[in-house]
Design a protein around this motif. Structure first.
Motif, PDB file in Angstrom:
ATOM      1  N   LYS A 100       0.982  -1.331   0.161  1.00  0.00           N
ATOM      2  CA  LYS A 100      -0.482   0.013   0.113  1.00  0.00           C
ATOM      3  C   LYS A 100       1.294   1.270  -0.181  1.00  0.00           C
ATOM      4  O   LYS A 100       1.030   2.073  -0.563  1.00  0.00           O
ATOM      5  CB  LYS A 100      -0.906   0.305   1.081  1.00  0.00           C
ATOM      6  CG  LYS A 100      -2.016  -1.088   1.333  1.00  0.00           C
ATOM      7  CD  LYS A 100      -2.754  -1.180   2.685  1.00  0.00           C
ATOM      8  CE  LYS A 100      -1.454  -1.443   3.711  1.00  0.00           C
ATOM      9  NZ  LYS A 100      -2.428  -1.100   5.462  1.00  0.00           N
ATOM     10  N   LYS A 101       2.012   1.573   0.522  1.00  0.00           N
ATOM     11  CA  LYS A 101       3.064   2.520   1.204  1.00  0.00           C
ATOM     12  C   LYS A 101       3.910   2.552   0.117  1.00  0.00           C
ATOM     13  O   LYS A 101       4.128   4.011   0.074  1.00  0.00           O
ATOM     14  CB  LYS A 101       3.422   2.750   2.779  1.00  0.00           C
ATOM     15  CG  LYS A 101       2.259   2.354   3.352  1.00  0.00           C
ATOM     16  CD  LYS A 101       3.195   2.174   5.165  1.00  0.00           C
ATOM     17  CE  LYS A 101       2.112   2.289   5.736  1.00  0.00           C
ATOM     18  NZ  LYS A 101       2.664   1.794   7.142  1.00  0.00           N
ATOM     19  N   ALA A 102       4.252   1.190  -0.762  1.00  0.00           N
ATOM     20  CA  ALA A 102       5.596   1.819  -1.706  1.00  0.00           C
ATOM     21  C   ALA A 102       5.546   3.040  -2.763  1.00  0.00           C
ATOM     22  O   ALA A 102       6.112   3.707  -2.969  1.00  0.00           O
ATOM     23  CB  ALA A 102       6.210   0.525  -2.049  1.00  0.00           C
ATOM     24  N   PRO A 103       4.117   2.912  -3.283  1.00  0.00           N
ATOM     25  CA  PRO A 103       4.538   3.912  -4.404  1.00  0.00           C
ATOM     26  C   PRO A 103       4.816   4.991  -3.807  1.00  0.00           C
ATOM     27  O   PRO A 103       5.450   5.794  -4.650  1.00  0.00           O
ATOM     28  CB  PRO A 103       2.666   3.550  -5.256  1.00  0.00           C
ATOM     29  CG  PRO A 103       2.640   2.351  -4.707  1.00  0.00           C
ATOM     30  CD  PRO A 103       3.257   2.026  -3.553  1.00  0.00           C
ATOM     31  N   VAL A 104       3.705   6.035  -2.982  1.00  0.00           N
ATOM     32  CA  VAL A 104       4.140   7.444  -1.989  1.00  0.00           C
ATOM     33  C   VAL A 104       5.450   7.170  -1.926  1.00  0.00           C
ATOM     34  O   VAL A 104       5.773   8.277  -1.772  1.00  0.00           O
ATOM     35  CB  VAL A 104       2.912   7.446  -1.375  1.00  0.00           C
ATOM     36  CG1 VAL A 104       3.375   8.798  -0.522  1.00  0.00           C
ATOM     37  CG2 VAL A 104       1.563   7.298  -2.134  1.00  0.00           C
ATOM     38  N   ALA A 147       8.497   5.947  -2.331  1.00  0.00           N
ATOM     39  CA  ALA A 147       9.237   5.597  -3.578  1.00  0.00           C
ATOM     40  C   ALA A 147       9.155   7.146  -4.071  1.00  0.00           C
ATOM     41  O   ALA A 147      10.014   7.819  -4.694  1.00  0.00           O
ATOM     42  CB  ALA A 147       8.610   4.640  -4.182  1.00  0.00           C
ATOM     43  N   ARG A 148       7.938   7.479  -4.543  1.00  0.00           N
ATOM     44  CA  ARG A 148       7.493   8.705  -4.861  1.00  0.00           C
ATOM     45  C   ARG A 148       8.714  10.296  -4.190  1.00  0.00           C
ATOM     46  O   ARG A 148       9.191  10.950  -4.719  1.00  0.00           O
ATOM     47  CB  ARG A 148       6.443   9.616  -5.198  1.00  0.00           C
ATOM     48  CG  ARG A 148       6.205  10.732  -5.992  1.00  0.00           C
ATOM     49  CD  ARG A 148       4.847  11.194  -5.673  1.00  0.00           C
ATOM     50  NE  ARG A 148       4.220  11.980  -4.471  1.00  0.00           N
ATOM     51  CZ  ARG A 148       3.093  11.157  -3.981  1.00  0.00           C
ATOM     52  NH1 ARG A 148       2.244  11.612  -4.525  1.00  0.00           N
ATOM     53  NH2 ARG A 148       3.194  11.569  -2.488  1.00  0.00           N
TER      54      ARG A 148
END
Length: 102
Positions: free
Chosen positions: A71-75, A77-78
Motif C-alpha cells: 500500500k505504501k511503496a508507491p507514495v 518511492a515518489r
C-alpha cells in the motif's frame, strides 16, 4: 477470543495453538491444510525507515514496511525520488529516517 497476529509466536506448538484458536473464531480455516509463519520486516517501533542516506545523497532507502509496503511503496518511492532529485518532498520523511535509532 482475540488473536494478536503481530505477536504470533515462533514456537511451533504455540503457533499451532494460536491457529486452533483462529479456527474456533473463523471456522472456514478448518479447510486449510497447513500453517506457515514468516518473519515480518519491521523496525523496533513498527514504523518503516524511509529517506536518503546523508552520507551518500544518491542512495535512497525504503524498508521495514512488511506487508504494508504494497500500500505504501508507491507514495514512499515518489517521496524518496523527489529527495534524490533534489526537490522538496510532499511528505516530511524525517519521522521515518534511520537517524531516529541513533
Amino acid at each position: 477470543n482475540t488473536i494478536n497476529w503481530r505477536s504470533l509466536p515462533q514456537d511451533p506448538e504455540r503457533a499451532k495453538s494460536t491457529f486452533e484458536s483462529a479456527r474456533e473464531v473463523y471456522p472456514p480455516l478448518t479447510e486449510l491444510l497447513s500453517l506457515h509463519q514468516c518473519i515480518y520486516a519491521v523496525t523496533p517501533d513498527w514504523l518503516p525507515v524511509v529517506g536518503v542516506l546523508p552520507s551518500s545523497p544518491r542512495i535512497g532507502y525504503i524498508g521495514g514496511c512488511s506487508g504494508a509496503a504494497f500500500k505504501k511503496a508507491p507514495v514512499l518511492a515518489r517521496e524518496v525520488l523527489l529527495q534524490l532529485l533534489g526537490e522538496e518532498p510532499i511528505i516530511d520523511l524525517t519521522p521515518w529516517s534511520f537517524e531516529r535509532f541513533l
